[in-house]
Scaffold this active site. Structure first.
Site, PDB file in Angstrom:
ATOM      1  N   GLY A  90       0.784  -1.230   0.000  1.00  0.00           N
ATOM      2  CA  GLY A  90       0.000   0.000   0.000  1.00  0.00           C
ATOM      3  C   GLY A  90       0.810   1.271   0.000  1.00  0.00           C
ATOM      4  O   GLY A  90       0.292   2.344   0.304  1.00  0.00           O
ATOM      5  N   GLU A 139       4.118  -6.544  -0.110  1.00  0.00           N
ATOM      6  CA  GLU A 139       3.385  -6.718  -1.368  1.00  0.00           C
ATOM      7  C   GLU A 139       3.143  -5.385  -2.070  1.00  0.00           C
ATOM      8  O   GLU A 139       2.001  -4.926  -2.183  1.00  0.00           O
ATOM      9  CB  GLU A 139       2.042  -7.410  -1.089  1.00  0.00           C
ATOM     10  CG  GLU A 139       2.187  -8.804  -0.514  1.00  0.00           C
ATOM     11  CD  GLU A 139       0.864  -9.389  -0.040  1.00  0.00           C
ATOM     12  OE1 GLU A 139      -0.159  -8.671  -0.099  1.00  0.00           O
ATOM     13  OE2 GLU A 139       0.843 -10.541   0.395  1.00  0.00           O
ATOM     14  N   PRO A 140       4.183  -4.725  -2.545  1.00  0.00           N
ATOM     15  CA  PRO A 140       3.970  -3.488  -3.301  1.00  0.00           C
ATOM     16  C   PRO A 140       3.493  -3.793  -4.715  1.00  0.00           C
ATOM     17  O   PRO A 140       3.926  -4.752  -5.336  1.00  0.00           O
ATOM     18  CB  PRO A 140       5.360  -2.848  -3.317  1.00  0.00           C
ATOM     19  CG  PRO A 140       6.289  -4.025  -3.297  1.00  0.00           C
ATOM     20  CD  PRO A 140       5.611  -5.073  -2.449  1.00  0.00           C
ATOM     21  N   GLY A 141       2.613  -3.031  -5.212  1.00  0.00           N
ATOM     22  CA  GLY A 141       2.174  -3.153  -6.602  1.00  0.00           C
ATOM     23  C   GLY A 141       2.106  -1.787  -7.224  1.00  0.00           C
ATOM     24  O   GLY A 141       2.790  -1.462  -8.187  1.00  0.00           O
ATOM     25  N   ARG A 142       1.273  -0.918  -6.624  1.00  0.00           N
ATOM     26  CA  ARG A 142       1.097   0.440  -7.118  1.00  0.00           C
ATOM     27  C   ARG A 142       2.436   1.169  -7.228  1.00  0.00           C
ATOM     28  O   ARG A 142       2.703   1.868  -8.204  1.00  0.00           O
ATOM     29  CB  ARG A 142       0.171   1.200  -6.169  1.00  0.00           C
ATOM     30  CG  ARG A 142      -0.123   2.627  -6.577  1.00  0.00           C
ATOM     31  CD  ARG A 142      -0.670   3.425  -5.403  1.00  0.00           C
ATOM     32  NE  ARG A 142      -1.764   2.759  -4.735  1.00  0.00           N
ATOM     33  CZ  ARG A 142      -3.047   3.001  -4.966  1.00  0.00           C
ATOM     34  NH1 ARG A 142      -3.391   3.897  -5.868  1.00  0.00           N
ATOM     35  NH2 ARG A 142      -3.985   2.366  -4.295  1.00  0.00           N
ATOM     36  N   ARG A 169     -10.807   5.340 -11.301  1.00  0.00           N
ATOM     37  CA  ARG A 169     -10.443   5.809  -9.961  1.00  0.00           C
ATOM     38  C   ARG A 169     -10.939   7.230  -9.658  1.00  0.00           C
ATOM     39  O   ARG A 169     -11.406   7.484  -8.539  1.00  0.00           O
ATOM     40  CB  ARG A 169      -8.928   5.714  -9.758  1.00  0.00           C
ATOM     41  CG  ARG A 169      -8.409   4.285  -9.741  1.00  0.00           C
ATOM     42  CD  ARG A 169      -6.937   4.216  -9.352  1.00  0.00           C
ATOM     43  NE  ARG A 169      -6.753   4.554  -7.948  1.00  0.00           N
ATOM     44  CZ  ARG A 169      -6.226   5.695  -7.527  1.00  0.00           C
ATOM     45  NH1 ARG A 169      -5.819   6.624  -8.401  1.00  0.00           N
ATOM     46  NH2 ARG A 169      -6.091   5.932  -6.229  1.00  0.00           N
ATOM     47  N   TYR A 218     -13.151   6.931  -6.451  1.00  0.00           N
ATOM     48  CA  TYR A 218     -12.533   7.424  -5.223  1.00  0.00           C
ATOM     49  C   TYR A 218     -12.343   8.938  -5.187  1.00  0.00           C
ATOM     50  O   TYR A 218     -11.785   9.454  -4.227  1.00  0.00           O
ATOM     51  CB  TYR A 218     -11.121   6.822  -5.066  1.00  0.00           C
ATOM     52  CG  TYR A 218     -11.023   5.333  -5.084  1.00  0.00           C
ATOM     53  CD1 TYR A 218     -11.838   4.549  -4.281  1.00  0.00           C
ATOM     54  CD2 TYR A 218     -10.077   4.696  -5.881  1.00  0.00           C
ATOM     55  CE1 TYR A 218     -11.721   3.166  -4.292  1.00  0.00           C
ATOM     56  CE2 TYR A 218      -9.955   3.317  -5.890  1.00  0.00           C
ATOM     57  CZ  TYR A 218     -10.783   2.558  -5.093  1.00  0.00           C
ATOM     58  OH  TYR A 218     -10.663   1.197  -5.100  1.00  0.00           O
ATOM     59  N   CYS A 225     -21.589   8.507 -20.819  1.00  0.00           N
ATOM     60  CA  CYS A 225     -22.865   9.136 -20.453  1.00  0.00           C
ATOM     61  C   CYS A 225     -23.038   9.147 -18.939  1.00  0.00           C
ATOM     62  O   CYS A 225     -23.994   8.582 -18.397  1.00  0.00           O
ATOM     63  CB  CYS A 225     -24.015   8.402 -21.133  1.00  0.00           C
ATOM     64  SG  CYS A 225     -24.016   8.600 -22.919  1.00  0.00           S
ATOM     65  N   TYR A 235      -4.260   0.074 -11.388  1.00  0.00           N
ATOM     66  CA  TYR A 235      -5.716   0.119 -11.308  1.00  0.00           C
ATOM     67  C   TYR A 235      -6.353   0.947 -12.424  1.00  0.00           C
ATOM     68  O   TYR A 235      -7.473   1.413 -12.285  1.00  0.00           O
ATOM     69  CB  TYR A 235      -6.168   0.627  -9.923  1.00  0.00           C
ATOM     70  CG  TYR A 235      -5.528  -0.155  -8.811  1.00  0.00           C
ATOM     71  CD1 TYR A 235      -5.895  -1.479  -8.578  1.00  0.00           C
ATOM     72  CD2 TYR A 235      -4.513   0.397  -8.034  1.00  0.00           C
ATOM     73  CE1 TYR A 235      -5.270  -2.224  -7.589  1.00  0.00           C
ATOM     74  CE2 TYR A 235      -3.887  -0.344  -7.037  1.00  0.00           C
ATOM     75  CZ  TYR A 235      -4.272  -1.651  -6.818  1.00  0.00           C
ATOM     76  OH  TYR A 235      -3.646  -2.389  -5.850  1.00  0.00           O
TER      77      TYR A 235
END
Length: 470
Positions: free
Chosen positions: A270, A312-315, A356, A360, A387, A417
Site C-alpha cells: 500500500g 506486497e507493493p504493486g502500485r 479511480r 474514489y 454518459c 488500477y
C-alpha cells in the site's frame, strides 16, 4: 496569473504549464527540443499514430528499475538488522504476461488474487513456488488449482478456508503452506474504500480470534503454517500505521511461537505514489529502512528473532511507470455560480479506462503531450466521453489556454488500477497497453475492437460482426 477560484486549495498555478513534475512522471519521460512529450525515447505523436488513443504507455525501464530497487532496498535494510525480506509484486495493480516476466526477472515473487491472475503468472513462466494466492472468497476450483500446481503460499481469509485448503492439499498429496490474514484494526490514513484493515469489513480474521484459527491450521496434517498476514490499506504516505500494525502482529507472532514455528510475517503493502505535484510519498529506501527498524526493534522488545518479512507493493512499482495518452475532442467553457469559468476538455476515453477519479475521487495530473505552449495556463477539467456526469479523468489542473481539438494530452501515474479496473462501459473497447524502451514501442496487451466485443454476444449471427469497425 491569479488562481481560478474554482481550483482546489492545494493546486497552485504553475509557473510553466509544460513542466513535468519528476515525482509524478516516469523516469524516462521528457520534452524534446520541439516541446513534445517523449517516453522511453518514443514521441507521443508517434505512439498515437501507431496505436491510436486512448493508449496506456508503460515506461519499461522505469517499471523494471522500480522492481529491482524495491527488492534491493528491502534486502539491504533487513540484512542490516539480521533479517531477510521477500517482495511480492501485487498483481491486482496491473498484470500481464510481460509484466509478470519483468517482475520475475527482477527477483520478485508475485501475489495473485484470482484464477485469472494465476493463469497469467503461469503463462509468463513464473515458478508456482514464487506465487501467493489471496482473496476473501477463493472458489474451491481456484484453491484446488493453486494447490495442484504447488503454489508457494495461500492466504487464508476465513475459517471455512482452512478445511477447503486442507482437503485440496490432502487430495493432491501435498503439504500446503498457508498464511492467516489478520484484521489488525489499524486504520490507514487513506480513503475509506482503500482502508482494508478496519474491524467492519470483509477482509481477514479479528485479532482476538487468530490464535484459535492458527491452532486449527496446525491441527491439519496437510497444512503448514507459514505466518500471519496484514494489509492496512493503499496509497499510504506515512509509516505510523505500519508501525502500529507491526507492533500488534509481532505480539501475536511471539505468542504463537510458544506452540510452533512462525517463519514469516507479511506486512502487506500500500505504499503511496505521487499523482500530483503536491504529493510527497516516502522513498522506497526510506520505507525499507523504517520497516526494518520497526520490525527489529519490536522483535527485540519481545525477545524473539527477527522473522522473515514479506511485503506486497504493486502500485509503487507499476503506477508511476505508465502514462495514458488521449486525444482532445470537444472543449467548452462553463460559467460556475456566475463567478468563474471552468474549461471542460473532453477526451476519447474516460471512466472505462480509469475509474479511480469517479470511484474514489482520485486526483491526477495532465499535460499537453504533442506540443508545448507559451499561452497562459487556464484551469481545466479533463472529462471522459461516457454518459455519466461523474465521468472525470482529471478533476483539476492547469493547461495552456490554447489547448485545442486534436491535441494529445498525457495523464501520468496511471499504471496501477487503470487497465486492471477497465470496463466496456458504453461498449468502448479497452485500450491497448504499449511498452516503450530505448526508442522502440511494442504492444504488450492488445486493445479491443468492436468486433471483439460483438464476438462475445450470443445474439450475433455468424459473420454479422464482420462489418463492425476495428
Amino acid at each position: 496569473m491569479t488562481s481560478n477560484p474554482l481550483a482546489p486549495s492545494w493546486l497552485a498555478v504553475p509557473s510553466d504549464a509544460n513542466a513535468l513534475a519528476p515525482r509524478v512522471w516516469s523516469h524516462n519521460s521528457l520534452r524534446d527540443l520541439s516541446g513534445e512529450l517523449v517516453i522511453g525515447g518514443v514521441s507521443a505523436s508517434a505512439i498515437a499514430a501507431q496505436f491510436g488513443t486512448p493508449v496506456y504507455v508503460v515506461d519499461e525501464a522505469d517499471a523494471r528499475s522500480r522492481a529491482r530497487g524495491i527488492r534491493l532496498s528491502f534486502d539491504r535494510e533487513f540484512a542490516r538488522v539480521g533479517g531477510r525480506a521477500k517482495v511480492y509484486y501485487a498483481g491486482k495493480a496491473f498484470l500481464s504476461i510481460e509484466v509478470a516476466r519483468w517482475m520475475n526477472e527482477a527477483g520478485l515473487n508475485i501475489d495473485v488474487a484470482s484464477g485469472g491472475e494465476l493463469a497469467v503468472a503461469l503463462a509468463a513462466g513464473v515458478d508456482p513456488a514464487h506465487l501467493g494466492l489471496h482473496g476473501n472468497n477463493k472458489s474451491p476450483a481456484e484453491i484446488d488449482r493453486a494447490v495442484s500446481i504447488g503454489i508457494g503460499a495461500i492466504v487464508i481469509d476465513s475459517e471455512i478456508e482452512i478445511a477447503r485448503v486442507a482437503a485440496a492439499a490432502a487430495h493432491h498429496g501435498r503439504r500446503q503452506s498457508v498464511r492467516l490474514r489478520i484484521n489488525s484494526g489499524v486504520h490507514a490514513s487513506t480513503h475509506e474504500y482503500l482502508a482494508t484493515a478496519r474491524e467492519d469489513q470483509k477482509f481477514g480474521i479479528p485479532l482476538v480470534d487468530a490464535a484459535a484459527l492458527v491452532a486449527l491450521i496446525r491441527a491439519e496434517p496437510a497444512l503448514e503454517f507459514l505466518g500471519l498476514h496484514s494489509h492496512i490499506g493503499s496509497q499510504i504516505f506515512e509509516s505510523s500505521g505500519f508501525a502500529e500494525a507491526a507492533r500488534r502482529l509481532l505480539a501475536l507472532h511471539a505468542e504463537l511461537l510458544a506452540d510452533g514455528p512462525v517463519p514469516e510475517l507479511n506486512l502487506g503493502g500500500g505504499f503511496g505514489i505521487a499523482y500530483t505535484s503536491v504529493d510527497e510519498p516516502l522513498s522506497i529506501d526510506e520505507i525499507a529502512a523504517r520497516f526494518a527498524d520497526i520490525v527489529s526493534e519490536g522483535a527485540a522488545e519481545l525477545g524473539i528473532p527477527v522473522p522473515v518479512v514479506a511485503i506486497e507493493p504493486g502500485r509503487s512499482i507499476i503506477g508511476p511507470s505508465t502514462t495514458t495518452l488521449y486525444t482532445v475532442g470537444t472543449i467548452k467553457d462553463v460559467l460556475v455560480a456566475g463567478t468563474a469559468v471552468r474549461k471542460y476538455v473532453s477526451v476519447d476515453g474516460g471512466m472505462s479506462d480509469n475509474i479511480r477519479p469517479s470511484l474514489y475521487r482520485a486526483e491526477y495530473s495532465v499535460r499537453l503531450a504533442n506540443r508545448s505552449s507559451t499561452v497562459p495556463a487556464e484551469l481545466v477539467r479533463i472529462a471522459g466521453k461516457h454518459c455519466e456526469s461523474g465521468d472525470i479523468v482529471v478533476h483539476a489542473d492547469y493547461l495552456p489556454g490554447d489547448v485545442a481539438s486534436g491535441d494529445l494530452v498525457g495523464v501520468p501515474a496511471t499504471g496501477a488500477y487503470g487497465w486492471a479496473m477497465a470496463s466496456n462501459y458504453n461498449y468502448l473497447g479497452r485500450p491497448p497497453v504499449v511498452a516503450v524502451v530505448d526508442g522502440l514501442a511494442r504492444i504488450i496487451v492488445r486493445g479491443e475492437t468492436e468486433e471483439d466485443l460483438l464476438r462475445r454476444d450470443a445474439g450475433v449471427r455468424v459473420g454479422s460482426a464482420k462489418g463492425a469497425q476495428s
